[in-house]
Design a protein around this motif. Sequence first.
Motif, mmCIF file in Angstrom:
data_model
loop_
_atom_site.group_PDB
_atom_site.id
_atom_site.type_symbol
_atom_site.label_atom_id
_atom_site.label_comp_id
_atom_site.label_asym_id
_atom_site.label_seq_id
_atom_site.Cartn_x
_atom_site.Cartn_y
_atom_site.Cartn_z
ATOM 1 N N ASP A 59 32.846 40.700 32.790
ATOM 2 C CA ASP A 59 33.986 40.299 33.624
ATOM 3 C C ASP A 59 34.991 41.432 33.658
ATOM 4 O O ASP A 59 35.737 41.663 32.707
ATOM 5 C CB ASP A 59 34.639 39.035 33.048
ATOM 6 N N TYR A 60 34.990 42.157 34.780
ATOM 7 C CA TYR A 60 35.870 43.313 34.924
ATOM 8 C C TYR A 60 37.010 43.065 35.903
ATOM 9 O O TYR A 60 37.584 44.013 36.451
ATOM 10 C CB TYR A 60 35.057 44.533 35.356
ATOM 11 N N ARG A 61 37.339 41.810 36.133
ATOM 12 C CA ARG A 61 38.501 41.525 36.966
ATOM 13 C C ARG A 61 39.765 42.019 36.253
ATOM 14 O O ARG A 61 39.855 41.957 35.018
ATOM 15 C CB ARG A 61 38.623 40.037 37.242
ATOM 16 N N VAL A 62 40.727 42.489 37.026
ATOM 17 C CA VAL A 62 41.984 42.960 36.445
ATOM 18 C C VAL A 62 42.608 41.880 35.575
ATOM 19 O O VAL A 62 43.108 42.155 34.482
ATOM 20 C CB VAL A 62 42.953 43.411 37.554
ATOM 21 N N SER A 63 42.574 40.634 36.035
ATOM 22 C CA SER A 63 43.182 39.542 35.275
ATOM 23 C C SER A 63 42.513 39.363 33.917
ATOM 24 O O SER A 63 43.192 39.089 32.910
ATOM 25 C CB SER A 63 43.098 38.233 36.071
ATOM 26 N N ASN A 64 41.189 39.540 33.851
ATOM 27 C CA ASN A 64 40.492 39.393 32.573
ATOM 28 C C ASN A 64 40.721 40.593 31.663
ATOM 29 O O ASN A 64 40.808 40.443 30.434
ATOM 30 C CB ASN A 64 38.996 39.203 32.805
#
Length: 247
Positions: A59-64
């Motif tokens: 999970d490389y989303r900015v939020s994560n």
Amino acid sequence: MTISASQWGLPTASRRALLIHGMTMSSQSWQGVAELLVADGFFVVAPNLLGHAGRQSTDYRVSNIAEDLRSYFVMGTSYDVIIGHSFGGPVTLSLLPFLPKTKDTTVILLDPALEVTEEKLEMNKQLVINELARIRTPEEHMAENPAWSRRDCMSRVLGMATYDGAGSMEMFRQNTPWSFSGLIKNIPPNVKVTVLVSDPKFNDILESVPRDVERLNSKVLTGIGHWIQYELPRAIMDEIPLPRAKL
């Protein structure tokens, strides 16, 4: 979650700084700035973001990636200064909800990647692919960037060599459409944000920085490129308020 970070200075220092690196970099890319901060009385912490320095994820989303840094704020831990470069810009802005509401904090963003068009995103992806295919040597970086120190060039190589190449395309895909300027429009009352932007002749970062936002200031650094922390670290230090005892 595994803590992975570089630290400089004494934990007992009167002021604390948190430094958030950009894509394909590592915590060591901040060494020059960190040394200036330590000389100014700071304890400095620079985490290695997910996908960097051997830290793999799905999970490389900015939020994560920001959520992964929550442990740096446990038990009311606060920072006088938080600095984010490039991809670290939206990550830094995503940390604002973690900040204590009673502590004044200076946030400095260096060429933050707030808005990237689909066309530019494809160009950036190809650039990363090409860089990973043949990681350049410190000598090659020095020849191309005469303003960089050898230490800066070596940290650039280290960042590329320890970047999660297998997951690099996921970092782009999971953050598409690339639009994070909304994060900067609701700055908490105890936070002041300064955006230092490289010369517009090098890129279009300035166009993505919102105007007329309370507690937001932007400055263009004429003649300076994307790697502000390497080329003009003193511009960063100039944006840090003096401790109250020196006022």
